[in-house]
Scaffold this motif. Structure first.
Motif, PDB file in Angstrom:
ATOM      1  N   PHE A 133       0.807  -1.094  -0.014  1.00 46.49           N
ATOM      2  CA  PHE A 133      -0.139   0.050  -0.149  1.00 46.49           C
ATOM      3  C   PHE A 133       0.745   1.258  -0.054  1.00 46.49           C
ATOM      4  CE2 PHE A 133      -2.387  -3.197   2.093  1.00 46.49           C
ATOM      5  CZ  PHE A 133      -3.788  -2.988   1.286  1.00 46.49           C
ATOM      6  N   LEU A 134       0.628   1.992  -1.061  1.00 50.21           N
ATOM      7  CA  LEU A 134       1.496   3.469  -1.345  1.00 50.21           C
ATOM      8  C   LEU A 134       0.668   4.413  -0.927  1.00 50.21           C
ATOM      9  CD1 LEU A 134       3.654   2.471  -4.415  1.00 50.21           C
ATOM     10  CD2 LEU A 134       4.052   1.911  -1.734  1.00 50.21           C
ATOM     11  N   ALA A 135       0.761   5.205   0.234  1.00 50.69           N
ATOM     12  CA  ALA A 135       0.066   6.248   0.533  1.00 50.69           C
ATOM     13  C   ALA A 135       0.771   7.745   0.119  1.00 50.69           C
ATOM     14  CB  ALA A 135      -0.352   6.200   2.019  1.00 50.69           C
ATOM     15  N   SER A 136      -0.155   8.755  -0.086  1.00 58.23           N
ATOM     16  CA  SER A 136       0.498   9.834  -0.473  1.00 58.23           C
ATOM     17  C   SER A 136      -0.978  10.650  -0.487  1.00 58.23           C
ATOM     18  CB  SER A 136       1.295  10.124  -1.625  1.00 58.23           C
ATOM     19  OG  SER A 136       1.321  11.558  -1.999  1.00 58.23           O
ATOM     20  N   ARG A 137      -0.806  12.269  -0.480  1.00 60.74           N
ATOM     21  CA  ARG A 137      -1.900  13.130  -0.536  1.00 60.74           C
ATOM     22  C   ARG A 137      -2.081  13.736  -2.115  1.00 60.74           C
ATOM     23  NH1 ARG A 137      -0.224  18.584   2.568  1.00 60.74           N
ATOM     24  NH2 ARG A 137       2.038  18.990   1.227  1.00 60.74           N
ATOM     25  N   THR A 138      -0.998  13.002  -2.854  1.00 60.06           N
ATOM     26  CA  THR A 138      -0.978  13.549  -4.341  1.00 60.06           C
ATOM     27  C   THR A 138      -1.144  12.010  -5.233  1.00 60.06           C
ATOM     28  OG1 THR A 138       0.224  15.507  -3.766  1.00 60.06           O
ATOM     29  CG2 THR A 138       0.240  14.825  -6.158  1.00 60.06           C
ATOM     30  N   LYS A 139      -2.346  12.058  -5.902  1.00 58.55           N
ATOM     31  CA  LYS A 139      -2.424  11.082  -6.920  1.00 58.55           C
ATOM     32  C   LYS A 139      -1.368  10.967  -7.803  1.00 58.55           C
ATOM     33  CE  LYS A 139      -5.821   8.891 -10.019  1.00 58.55           C
ATOM     34  NZ  LYS A 139      -7.140   9.267 -10.843  1.00 58.55           N
ATOM     35  N   GLU A 140      -0.954  11.982  -8.525  1.00 61.74           N
ATOM     36  CA  GLU A 140       0.000  11.841  -9.464  1.00 61.74           C
ATOM     37  C   GLU A 140       1.510  11.423  -9.091  1.00 61.74           C
ATOM     38  OE1 GLU A 140       2.200  15.062 -12.632  1.00 61.74           O
ATOM     39  OE2 GLU A 140       0.849  15.936 -11.074  1.00 61.74           O
ATOM     40  N   LYS A 141       1.729  11.910  -7.933  1.00 59.40           N
ATOM     41  CA  LYS A 141       3.064  11.232  -7.460  1.00 59.40           C
ATOM     42  C   LYS A 141       3.118   9.728  -7.131  1.00 59.40           C
ATOM     43  CE  LYS A 141       4.241  15.478  -5.016  1.00 59.40           C
ATOM     44  NZ  LYS A 141       4.720  16.241  -3.593  1.00 59.40           N
ATOM     45  N   LEU A 142       1.751   9.422  -6.589  1.00 60.71           N
ATOM     46  CA  LEU A 142       1.767   7.998  -6.451  1.00 60.71           C
ATOM     47  C   LEU A 142       1.846   7.127  -7.834  1.00 60.71           C
ATOM     48  CD1 LEU A 142      -1.069   7.685  -3.756  1.00 60.71           C
ATOM     49  CD2 LEU A 142       1.201   7.169  -3.546  1.00 60.71           C
ATOM     50  N   GLU A 143       1.280   7.590  -8.892  1.00 59.42           N
ATOM     51  CA  GLU A 143       1.169   6.923 -10.240  1.00 59.42           C
ATOM     52  C   GLU A 143       2.500   6.829 -10.859  1.00 59.42           C
ATOM     53  OE1 GLU A 143      -1.738   9.444 -12.185  1.00 59.42           O
ATOM     54  OE2 GLU A 143      -3.331   8.017 -11.354  1.00 59.42           O
ATOM     55  N   LYS A 144       3.512   7.966 -10.466  1.00 62.53           N
ATOM     56  CA  LYS A 144       4.844   8.203 -11.210  1.00 62.53           C
ATOM     57  C   LYS A 144       5.631   6.951 -10.470  1.00 62.53           C
ATOM     58  CE  LYS A 144       5.051  12.840 -12.497  1.00 62.53           C
ATOM     59  NZ  LYS A 144       5.822  14.209 -12.175  1.00 62.53           N
ATOM     60  N   VAL A 145       5.459   6.782  -9.018  1.00 63.19           N
ATOM     61  CA  VAL A 145       6.141   5.766  -8.263  1.00 63.19           C
ATOM     62  C   VAL A 145       5.575   4.424  -8.809  1.00 63.19           C
ATOM     63  CG1 VAL A 145       6.628   4.564  -5.911  1.00 63.19           C
ATOM     64  CG2 VAL A 145       6.492   7.173  -6.489  1.00 63.19           C
ATOM     65  N   THR A 146       4.465   4.104  -9.091  1.00 62.86           N
ATOM     66  CA  THR A 146       3.861   2.877  -9.419  1.00 62.86           C
ATOM     67  C   THR A 146       4.552   2.602 -10.992  1.00 62.86           C
ATOM     68  OG1 THR A 146       1.699   3.391  -8.298  1.00 62.86           O
ATOM     69  CG2 THR A 146       1.819   1.649  -9.961  1.00 62.86           C
ATOM     70  N   LYS A 147       4.551   3.516 -11.708  1.00 65.27           N
ATOM     71  CA  LYS A 147       5.288   3.502 -12.758  1.00 65.27           C
ATOM     72  C   LYS A 147       6.597   2.768 -12.925  1.00 65.27           C
ATOM     73  CE  LYS A 147       6.043   5.561 -17.531  1.00 65.27           C
ATOM     74  NZ  LYS A 147       5.841   6.872 -18.264  1.00 65.27           N
TER      75      LYS A 147
END
Length: 337
Positions: free
Chosen positions: A56-70
């Motif tokens: 589970f990767l948690a952050s308040r910024t969806k764009e940042k999470l998506e970059k890490v997931t990529k």
């Protein structure tokens, strides 16, 4: 003592995760504060490579999470299905409730919770619930998040030979200030001698008569350490252990600092690690099998992948219990731990 006394300030999270691959495999892991080029990303990438059950990767910024997931999908494509993104704003109790609910609805057990997110500011600001921002985010936010996942942590600690772990990312910045129980929002109120900053800090700032962002940050980092101590007082017999960790890294916490603030921060370290190096100690605390039990009384603070002695006020058991009660008071609720 850790199982790898050879690990040091230059050891990377990648190396640590590989060494503890067996302990990571099939575990459910939660990481807060995940963003590109951060400690959160370095931990996430290293853990993902070792086949966790859920990440589970948690952050308040969806764009940042998506970059890490990529990045994870590129480096460890087999782990992509294990990743779940969680919106979490630690400055909002409503957001914390929603994030914890999402995780608890997804899994019965949380094996490792890494409370990594943090904020550093020099001018006063408040959380959505009216708490001083640094204390309210760095400590109270993670305190509430951890409590709301306690059922899953306790279940994880009871179902296997490994302890469930709560890793609180503190900082050597905790040496700036003990908990100001008589002035926890840093408003310039009179406090007793034991709540004053150490002499070298008082020599710089004098008597605190108004908000001081450095002391507010230091107090919040002391709180991170004391929270680990308080959890250990309550939960070691139930299979849950907590460690406080100093990453020794120049992170994006400095994004809110001015030129003077960055200059002061630069003087607090002699060797500034890469993100991969900075994340290593958190993974030692989270997965080293030798740390399934606390090594000894007061041994819960790590830096450079090994145990270290924190400031006296950051290992005070009475202060830890007092902070726990204050945290419940500020949240307006009691927790059965």
């Amino acid at each position: 003592m850790t199982s790898h006394p050879d690990f040091n300030e230059k050891t990377t999270a990648t190396v640590v995760a590989s060494a503890f691959a067996e302990q990571i495999r099939n575990k459910n892991v939660v990481i807060t504060g995940v963003a590109p080029k951060s400690l959160g990303e370095a931990m996430a990438v290293a853990i993902a490579a070792q086949s966790p059950a859920k990440l589970f990767l948690a952050s308040r910024t969806k764009e940042k999470l998506e970059k890490v997931t990529k990045k994870i999908s590129t480096e460890s494509p087999q782990a992509t299905s294990a990743v779940e993104l969680v919106y979490l704003d630690l400055a909002s109790q409503q957001s914390i409730e929603q994030a914890a609910s999402q995780i608890s609805s997804s899994v019965d057990a949380v094996d490792v919770l890494i409370n990594n997110a943090g904020v550093m500011i020099l001018t006063r600001d408040n959380t959505a619930d009216g708490l001083e921002l640094q204390f309210g985010t760095n400590h109270i936010g993670h305190f509430l998040f951890t409590q709301l996942l306690m059922k899953q942590l306790l279940y994880a600690g009871s179902k296997s030979g490994d302890s469930a772990r709560v890793i609180n990312v503190t900082s050597e910045g905790h040496r700036l200030s003990p908990i100001r129980f008589n002035d926890y929002f840093i408003e310039g109120k009179d406090v007793p001698d034991e709540e004053q900053p150490p002499p070298q800090i008082t020599a710089i700032y004098g008597k605190i008569k108004e908000y001081n962002g450095w002391l507010a940050y230091g107090q919040s980092k002391t709180a991170n350490s004391l929270f680990s101590l308080a959890l250990n007082q309550r939960l070691t017999s139930k299979g849950v252990i907590s460690y406080a960790v100093h990453p020794a890294i120049w992170t994006n916490l400095n994004r809110n600092l001015d030129e003077e603030g960055n200059s002061i921060l630069a003087k607090t370290g002699t060797y500034w690690k890469s993100e991969d190096e900075g994340a290593a100690t958190m993974l030692v605390a989270a997965f080293d099998p030798l740390l399934n039990d606390l090594p000894g009384p007061g041994e819960f603070y790590l830096s450079d992948c090994q145990f270290k002695e924190p400031a006296p006020w950051a290992k005070d058991t009475d202060a830890a219990d007092r902070l726990y009660q204050l945290s419940e008071k500020l949240l307006g609720r009691k927790f059965d731990t």
